[in-house]
Every structure is written in C-alpha cells, then in structure tokens.
Design an enzyme around this catalytic site. Structure first.
Site, PDB file in Angstrom:
ATOM      1  N   LYS A 128      -2.421   5.860  11.558  1.00 46.53           N
ATOM      2  CA  LYS A 128      -1.413   5.305  10.651  1.00 46.53           C
ATOM      3  C   LYS A 128      -2.138   4.529   9.559  1.00 46.53           C
ATOM      4  O   LYS A 128      -2.951   3.661   9.849  1.00 46.53           O
ATOM      5  CB  LYS A 128      -0.497   4.360  11.426  1.00 46.53           C
ATOM      6  CG  LYS A 128       0.487   3.625  10.533  1.00 46.53           C
ATOM      7  CD  LYS A 128       1.382   2.717  11.337  1.00 46.53           C
ATOM      8  CE  LYS A 128       2.372   2.002  10.451  1.00 46.53           C
ATOM      9  NZ  LYS A 128       2.231   0.560  10.422  1.00 46.53           N
ATOM     10  N   HIS A 159      -1.316  -1.618  16.347  1.00 44.35           N
ATOM     11  CA  HIS A 159      -2.351  -2.286  15.544  1.00 44.35           C
ATOM     12  C   HIS A 159      -3.747  -2.194  16.136  1.00 44.35           C
ATOM     13  O   HIS A 159      -4.732  -2.543  15.484  1.00 44.35           O
ATOM     14  CB  HIS A 159      -1.971  -3.750  15.307  1.00 44.35           C
ATOM     15  CG  HIS A 159      -0.782  -3.886  14.394  1.00 44.35           C
ATOM     16  ND1 HIS A 159       0.509  -3.914  14.851  1.00 44.35           N
ATOM     17  CD2 HIS A 159      -0.713  -3.940  13.046  1.00 44.35           C
ATOM     18  CE1 HIS A 159       1.333  -4.002  13.814  1.00 44.35           C
ATOM     19  NE2 HIS A 159       0.621  -4.022  12.715  1.00 44.35           N
ATOM     20  N   CYS A 183       2.268  -9.311  20.012  1.00 47.87           N
ATOM     21  CA  CYS A 183       1.433  -8.811  18.911  1.00 47.87           C
ATOM     22  C   CYS A 183       1.920  -9.447  17.621  1.00 47.87           C
ATOM     23  O   CYS A 183       3.070  -9.240  17.225  1.00 47.87           O
ATOM     24  CB  CYS A 183       1.496  -7.291  18.800  1.00 47.87           C
ATOM     25  SG  CYS A 183       0.683  -6.701  17.285  1.00 47.87           S
ATOM     26  N   HIS A 221       0.848  -1.192   0.000  1.00 46.46           N
ATOM     27  CA  HIS A 221       0.000   0.000   0.000  1.00 46.46           C
ATOM     28  C   HIS A 221       0.884   1.243   0.000  1.00 46.46           C
ATOM     29  O   HIS A 221       2.119   1.165  -0.061  1.00 46.46           O
ATOM     30  CB  HIS A 221      -1.016  -0.036   1.148  1.00 46.46           C
ATOM     31  CG  HIS A 221      -0.413  -0.071   2.528  1.00 46.46           C
ATOM     32  ND1 HIS A 221       0.487   0.861   2.973  1.00 46.46           N
ATOM     33  CD2 HIS A 221      -0.581  -0.939   3.560  1.00 46.46           C
ATOM     34  CE1 HIS A 221       0.832   0.591   4.219  1.00 46.46           C
ATOM     35  NE2 HIS A 221       0.208  -0.518   4.594  1.00 46.46           N
ATOM     36  N   CYS A 275       2.932  -6.889  14.861  1.00 46.57           N
ATOM     37  CA  CYS A 275       4.307  -6.364  14.997  1.00 46.57           C
ATOM     38  C   CYS A 275       5.329  -7.488  14.996  1.00 46.57           C
ATOM     39  O   CYS A 275       6.515  -7.235  14.849  1.00 46.57           O
ATOM     40  CB  CYS A 275       4.489  -5.611  16.308  1.00 46.57           C
ATOM     41  SG  CYS A 275       3.500  -4.131  16.495  1.00 46.57           S
ATOM     42  N   CYS A 287      -2.524  -3.907  21.260  1.00 45.86           N
ATOM     43  CA  CYS A 287      -1.246  -3.376  20.765  1.00 45.86           C
ATOM     44  C   CYS A 287      -1.447  -1.894  20.449  1.00 45.86           C
ATOM     45  O   CYS A 287      -2.433  -1.535  19.789  1.00 45.86           O
ATOM     46  CB  CYS A 287      -0.840  -4.124  19.497  1.00 45.86           C
ATOM     47  SG  CYS A 287       0.406  -3.248  18.540  1.00 45.86           S
ATOM     48  N   HIS A 333       4.057   1.527   2.255  1.00 46.51           N
ATOM     49  CA  HIS A 333       5.247   0.803   1.794  1.00 46.51           C
ATOM     50  C   HIS A 333       5.917   1.562   0.654  1.00 46.51           C
ATOM     51  O   HIS A 333       7.148   1.659   0.590  1.00 46.51           O
ATOM     52  CB  HIS A 333       4.873  -0.599   1.310  1.00 46.51           C
ATOM     53  CG  HIS A 333       4.126  -1.415   2.322  1.00 46.51           C
ATOM     54  ND1 HIS A 333       2.887  -1.935   2.081  1.00 46.51           N
ATOM     55  CD2 HIS A 333       4.445  -1.772   3.598  1.00 46.51           C
ATOM     56  CE1 HIS A 333       2.469  -2.592   3.153  1.00 46.51           C
ATOM     57  NE2 HIS A 333       3.398  -2.505   4.092  1.00 46.51           N
ATOM     58  N   LYS A 343      -3.521  -1.568   6.066  1.00 47.58           N
ATOM     59  CA  LYS A 343      -4.604  -2.448   5.627  1.00 47.58           C
ATOM     60  C   LYS A 343      -5.417  -2.927   6.823  1.00 47.58           C
ATOM     61  O   LYS A 343      -6.621  -3.045   6.758  1.00 47.58           O
ATOM     62  CB  LYS A 343      -4.026  -3.650   4.885  1.00 47.58           C
ATOM     63  CG  LYS A 343      -3.605  -3.328   3.462  1.00 47.58           C
ATOM     64  CD  LYS A 343      -4.707  -3.696   2.472  1.00 47.58           C
ATOM     65  CE  LYS A 343      -4.420  -3.168   1.084  1.00 47.58           C
ATOM     66  NZ  LYS A 343      -3.663  -4.072   0.253  1.00 47.58           N
TER      67      LYS A 343
HETATM   68  N1  MSP Z   1       8.964  -6.912   7.791  1.00 44.21           N
HETATM   69  C1  MSP Z   1       9.140  -5.813   8.648  1.00 44.21           C
HETATM   70  C2  MSP Z   1      10.419  -5.065   8.323  1.00 44.21           C
HETATM   71  C3  MSP Z   1      11.668  -5.871   8.405  1.00 44.21           C
HETATM   72  S1  MSP Z   1      13.072  -4.932   7.965  1.00 44.21           S
HETATM   73  C4  MSP Z   1      14.361  -5.875   8.377  1.00 44.21           C
HETATM   74  C5  MSP Z   1       7.956  -4.871   8.518  1.00 44.21           C
HETATM   75  N2  MSP Z   1       7.272  -4.954   7.375  1.00 44.21           N
HETATM   76  S2  MSP Z   1       5.982  -4.080   6.984  1.00 44.21           S
HETATM   77  O1  MSP Z   1       5.452  -4.664   5.795  1.00 44.21           O
HETATM   78  O2  MSP Z   1       5.107  -3.970   8.099  1.00 44.21           O
HETATM   79  O3  MSP Z   1       6.535  -2.683   6.563  1.00 44.21           O
HETATM   80  C6  MSP Z   1       6.793  -1.709   7.500  1.00 44.21           C
HETATM   81  C7  MSP Z   1       7.339  -0.483   6.805  1.00 44.21           C
HETATM   82  O4  MSP Z   1       6.442  -0.016   5.784  1.00 44.21           O
HETATM   83  C8  MSP Z   1       7.453   0.683   7.751  1.00 44.21           C
HETATM   84  O5  MSP Z   1       8.598   0.652   8.522  1.00 44.21           O
HETATM   85  C9  MSP Z   1       7.446   1.839   6.795  1.00 44.21           C
HETATM   86  O6  MSP Z   1       8.695   1.957   6.191  1.00 44.21           O
HETATM   87  C10 MSP Z   1       6.410   1.404   5.774  1.00 44.21           C
HETATM   88  N3  MSP Z   1       5.060   1.809   6.168  1.00 44.21           N
HETATM   89  C11 MSP Z   1       3.980   0.991   6.308  1.00 44.21           C
HETATM   90  N4  MSP Z   1       2.890   1.752   6.630  1.00 44.21           N
HETATM   91  C12 MSP Z   1       3.257   3.044   6.694  1.00 44.21           C
HETATM   92  C13 MSP Z   1       2.580   4.238   6.933  1.00 44.21           C
HETATM   93  N5  MSP Z   1       1.292   4.299   7.150  1.00 44.21           N
HETATM   94  N6  MSP Z   1       3.320   5.372   6.919  1.00 44.21           N
HETATM   95  C14 MSP Z   1       4.658   5.385   6.662  1.00 44.21           C
HETATM   96  N7  MSP Z   1       5.324   4.279   6.436  1.00 44.21           N
HETATM   97  C15 MSP Z   1       4.664   3.086   6.459  1.00 44.21           C
HETATM   98  O7  MSP Z   1       7.724  -4.089   9.405  1.00 44.21           O
END
Ligand code: MSP
Length: 538
Positions: A313, A165, A137, A28, A140, A162, A31, A316
């Site tokens: 935040k 979440h 969680c 999304h 997380c 959490c 990411h 999904k």
């Molecule tokens: N798999 C772990 C990361 C491991 S790194 C060794 C993870 N994955 S995640 O799919 O949840 O992605 C998290 C990352 O996506 C966040 O740290 C950020 O970079 C980005 N974001 C996801 N949602 C976001 C927002 N709503 N706003 C900004 N960044 C966001 O955590």
C-alpha cells in the site's frame, strides 16, 4: 425500517463525501485517488442535472497528528493550519477538485456539534464508563484485535505489528467511555441484508458481513492520556475518540443540530467514498452511531482498493508516498485524473507505475483521442475554411456511429453514475473514440476531398460533420474526468455559442445526435495531449 440516503426525500441533494484526511503530512497519491473519484462522481451527477453536495476536509485531532506536531516543535493547531493552507487546499485546487465545502475537525461548527451528538448518546444510555487494555496502532488510531497482528522480524523481533502500517503496536490500558456497539450487530446485519448495495464492492460487503457476524465489542469512544481532541461534555478529563469525532463530520458539515434546512437538504450521504483500510469504521461504527441517535443511514459505502507501489500500500510511512505534483508536472492534471480511474478498476488494488502511465498517455490520450480531435479540426479548416458543414448524405456508416454513441452514453452513465465503476465507464467512452477513428480511416475523407463533384463534397461534409459531432459528445462525457482538455475541445469545435457552457451540458443530451449546429466555427488549437517529449520538463 431504517431510512437510507438515495432518493428518499425529494429535493435532497446527491451528497458525496471523501474521507477527511489526517494532516500529519502533505497529501500523497493515495489521498488524491479517492478525492479525484469523488470529484468525478460529483461532476457526473451535476451533468445529469442533479443538485450535488461534495464534501471533503481534514481530520486534525488524535495522537497521530499530535505526535507529528510535537516532533516538529509546534502546537498541533499551528501544524494543522499550516498544512491545510499550504498543502491540502492548494493541492485540491490544483487538481480542479470542485468540492462545495471543506470541513476541518478543529472548527467550532464541528466541535460544538460533536459534543452535542455524544451528549445525546450519553443521555440515551448508549454510553457507559469502563476499562480496556489492548494493542493500539497510532497509525490507524485504532485498538487492534490480537488475532490480526503480525509477528515482527529484524529490528522488530519479539514485537507485534499492525498489519497495515507494519509498525509495532502499543499496549494501551485506559479507563474510558464506551459506546454500546455490541448491541447493534443484529440491526446492522438486518440493514445489510435489506440493502444489498449498501457496501460496495462485493468483496468489501463480504468482509464486513463476516466481521459483524462474529459479534461486535463495545467501542471505546474517549481517551484520557492526551488532550488533543474534543472534550467529553460531561467529563473534561477525557477527549472524544478521534474516529467518532471524524465520522461525525459528515453530519456537522451540513448543519446537524444547527441548521435543519441545510441538513435535510443533504443528509444522509448518498455515497461515502473511502479506502478499504477504513471500511469498518464507515460500514459498522458510523451506521451504528446514526442508529443510536435516530438519524437516517447513508445510501452507499463505496470502498476503493489500494494503490500499490512495489506491491505494498503506497504510504508515506512505508516511504513509498508519491506526490501528485510529481505526476502532474510531467503529464498534466487531466491525464493524472484520468489515469487513476482508467488504470485501476475502482474497488480493486492496483499498482501505480510511471511506465504504464506513460504508455497509456501516449496510446490512449495523445494518439487515439488527441489526434482525432486535431485531425478533424484540421480537415474542417482545410476543406471547409473552418466552418462546420452540414451532413446531408448519411448512410449505414454514419448510422453505425450514431448507434455507437447511444451505446457509449448509456453504458457510461450506468457504470459511472449508477454503479460508481469509473473504469468501465471510461472504457465505453474510449471504445466510441476508437470507433470514430475507425470510421475516419474507412471513409478516407482526404481521398474524397480530391473530387470536386457536388456528391463528393456532400460526402466529405457528412464525414466531417459526423466526426465533429462525435467529438462534441466526447467532450461532454469526458468533462467530469478531464475538465481542462474537454473545455479546449469544446472551444475548438465552436460549440459554446449555440449550446452554451460545457459544464451545463447534460449527460442525457450527449447521445442526442445532431446537437452541434452546422455553421459552427471550428479551429485547430494546441494539441489536447502534447507528446511527452514536447511536455515542459520532459
Ligand atoms: N482520517 C481518517 C479518515 C476519517 S474519515 C471520517 C484517515 N485518514 S488518512 O489520511 O489516513 O486517509 C485515508 C484514506 O486515504 C483512505 O481511506 C483512502 O481513501 C486514501 N488512501 C491513502 N492511501 C491510499 C492508497 N495507498 N491507496 C488508495 N487509497 C489510499 O484514515
């Protein structure tokens, strides 16, 4: 003294990473935000003439992915393969992400090395067997501290949630292997102290400092209640904790324990980009793991804030996820990339809004920038048959433009290249665009064109050369943000025959006045940023 990433070894690439994303679902906007930031930083440093290595990828183990696959009735590997090939990689391609590698944590090149790394820690006495019970969680993939939980209400009344979440935590009780993280608190604090720029922005640094100052608990690094993970080398009943597995991607992808040459050529990362939700993993656990194994620490951990939708935040699981393609199909890829970094100061939270995007698109991209490009090309066409004239009558007004450009380049390079502050860099570039618009309004070339005298022709030539040469520099500076429209502008200015491909233009040269040669063929192509009502699907 612990070695750090930036500039310690000559010949080392500038190494940039994004988080590796969970593949429990399609990507999304959140990411895409961090990934676009990584891409822009990468392209900026490439245009500085540096060798850059840009890594992204997917985090495929752990309960979160396992449960999703189970709910879909497929194996976790099948689920990951499908999503990676059908959703993640195609989106990064669509968004013009120029990553050098894409690591998947289910790849053998990764899993073998993870086992070796963890075995090494075990052999060094950094890991022991123990028990733990606490709130966990799955969103997380982390044990939570009781103090950070929220009290549930409504259907979750009586449950603890959490804080990220907003879903109930589960109480897990396990006999696990533990990493002696608690022994690293002082060493980490000393490292933060000696390297004030290690964690960025300041708010993130402060959060980590106060967290570590309270002392650290040892970290459970294995799980035995499910098997979707990398088996612990000395005990098949356990798989390695998904976060230890995931963090190691930054080392395994560049050849840890496999190819010393490629490893030394990149590792450690100069910049790890990540959202502030996963700051502690990167600023505490990751450096401690590296210290424990005698590996050098990264240069910088740069945390972005959250993209908020409706004040929460965006995600999904909160049902606020926005697909990047919804935006690009309306505004185009370039505007999408630009907007995320333009609208929100990197490091701070910011709200995503369609109204704000549409308003900025119209005023800054279509009007200020796009119009300037098409007006200048149209006037060179009309008054000089599309052949760029020479500037032979430079005066104070032109000198002000030259100075403005030099300022914009210096400021943008410092902000983007050094400080990872994209918004401030973009503001400097767009300030220059405003200045050039102001210059044209003041010089009124359409009036000068009514006079056929040689002096007036020289004046007209100078004005149009000044504007076109300014645009040459703008194309170079905006290329990392908006590759396609910058390329269109580059072509419309006829710059390539004399100056070569846009991607080869150096940031340092962008501010050197007079690079675009007189005689270049200028053509007015389609608008760089069509008006929204003219966009397909509008
Ligand atoms: N798999 C772990 C990361 C491991 S790194 C060794 C993870 N994955 S995640 O799919 O949840 O992605 C998290 C990352 O996506 C966040 O740290 C950020 O970079 C980005 N974001 C996801 N949602 C976001 C927002 N709503 N706003 C900004 N960044 C966001 O955590």
């Amino acid at each position: 003294m612990v070695a750090t990433g930036s500039g310690t070894k000559s010949g080392k690439a500038f190494y940039v990473t994004t988080p590796i994303y969970y593949v429990n679902d399609a990507p999304h906007l959140g990411h895409a935000y961090t990934t676009v930031a990584g891409d822009v930083l990468t392209r900026w440093h490439r245009q500085r003439g540096e060798r850059v290595w840009f890594l992204t990828g997917t985090d495929e183990h752990g309960q979160k992915v396992l449960r999703t696959a189970e709910s879909k009735g497929v194996s976790p590997q099948e689920w990951c393969d499908k999503l990676v090939e059908e959703a993640w990689k195609p989106l990064w391609q669509h968004l013009e992400i120029a990553n050098d590698d894409f690591i998947r944590t289910t790849e053998k090149r990764h899993t073998d090395r993870v086992r070796e790394f963890v075995q090494d820690l075990y052999d060094k006495g950094e890991i022991y067997k123990g028990g733990y019970e606490g709130p966990y969680c799955v969103g997380c993939e982390e044990y939570k501290l009781p103090g950070e939980l929220l009290e549930g209400t409504g259907e979750n009344a009586g449950k603890q949630l959490c804080p990220i979440h907003k879903r109930p935590v589960e109480i897990l009780k396990e006999e696990n292997y533990f990493f002696r993280l608690s022994e690293y608190a002082d060493k980490l604090l000393a490292h933060y102290e000696a390297n004030p720029g290690f964690i960025q922005p300041e708010s993130a640094r402060n959060e980590v400092l106060s967290f570590v100052r309270q002392g650290l608990q040892d970290l459970s690094i294995s799980r035995s209640t499910f098997d979707w993970g990398v088996p612990v080398p000395w005990d098949d009943d356990h798989v390695i904790y998904v976060w230890v597995d995931a963090l190691l991607n930054y080392a395994t992808a560049v050849g840890y324990n496999q190819n010393q040459e490629t490893f030394d050529a990149s590792f450690p990362a100069d910049v790890h980009l990540l959202g502030k939700d996963i700051l502690r993993f990167h600023a505490v656990i990751w450096p401690a793991l590296l210290m424990a194994n005698g590996l050098p620490l990264p240069g910088r951990i740069v945390a972005n804030g959250w993209l908020l939708v409706g004040g929460e935040k965006m995600s999904k699981s909160n049902l606020t996820g926005i697909s990047p393609r919804q935006i690009t199909s309306h505004f185009g890829v370039d505007a999408f990339r630009w907007y995320l970094l333009r609208a929100i100061a990197y490091g701070q939270d910011g709200s995503f809004s369609w109204e704000d995007l549409a308003a900025r698109y119209t005023s800054e991209l279509a009007n200020d920038y796009g119009n300037l490009a098409s007006r200048v090309a149209a006037m060179v066409g009309k008054y000089f048959d599309g052949v760029l004239p020479d500037a032979s009558a430079d005066g104070d007004a032109e000198q002000a433009v030259h100075d403005g450009l030099a300022r914009a380049v210096a400021e943008a390079d410092r902000k983007i290249g050094d400080d990872v502050e994209f918004q401030a860099g973009l503001l400097a570039i767009f300030e220059f665009i405003k200045q050039v618009n102001g210059y044209i309004s003041e010089q009124e070339p359409w009036k000068v064109a009514k006079d056929d005298s040689p002096e007036a022709r020289a004046r007209l030539a100078t004005i149009l050369y000044t504007a076109a040469e300014s645009l040459r520099a703008v194309a170079v500076l905006l290329h990392p943000f908006m590759p396609a429209s910058s390329q269109k502008l580059w072509e419309s200015l006829g710059a390539e025959p004399a100056l070569g491909p846009l991607a080869d233009q150096r940031v340092q040269e962008a501010g050197q006045w007079g690079r675009l040669p007189a005689g270049s063929t200028v053509t007015k192509g389609a608008a760089l940023f069509p008006r929204l009502e003219e966009q397909p699907g509008a």
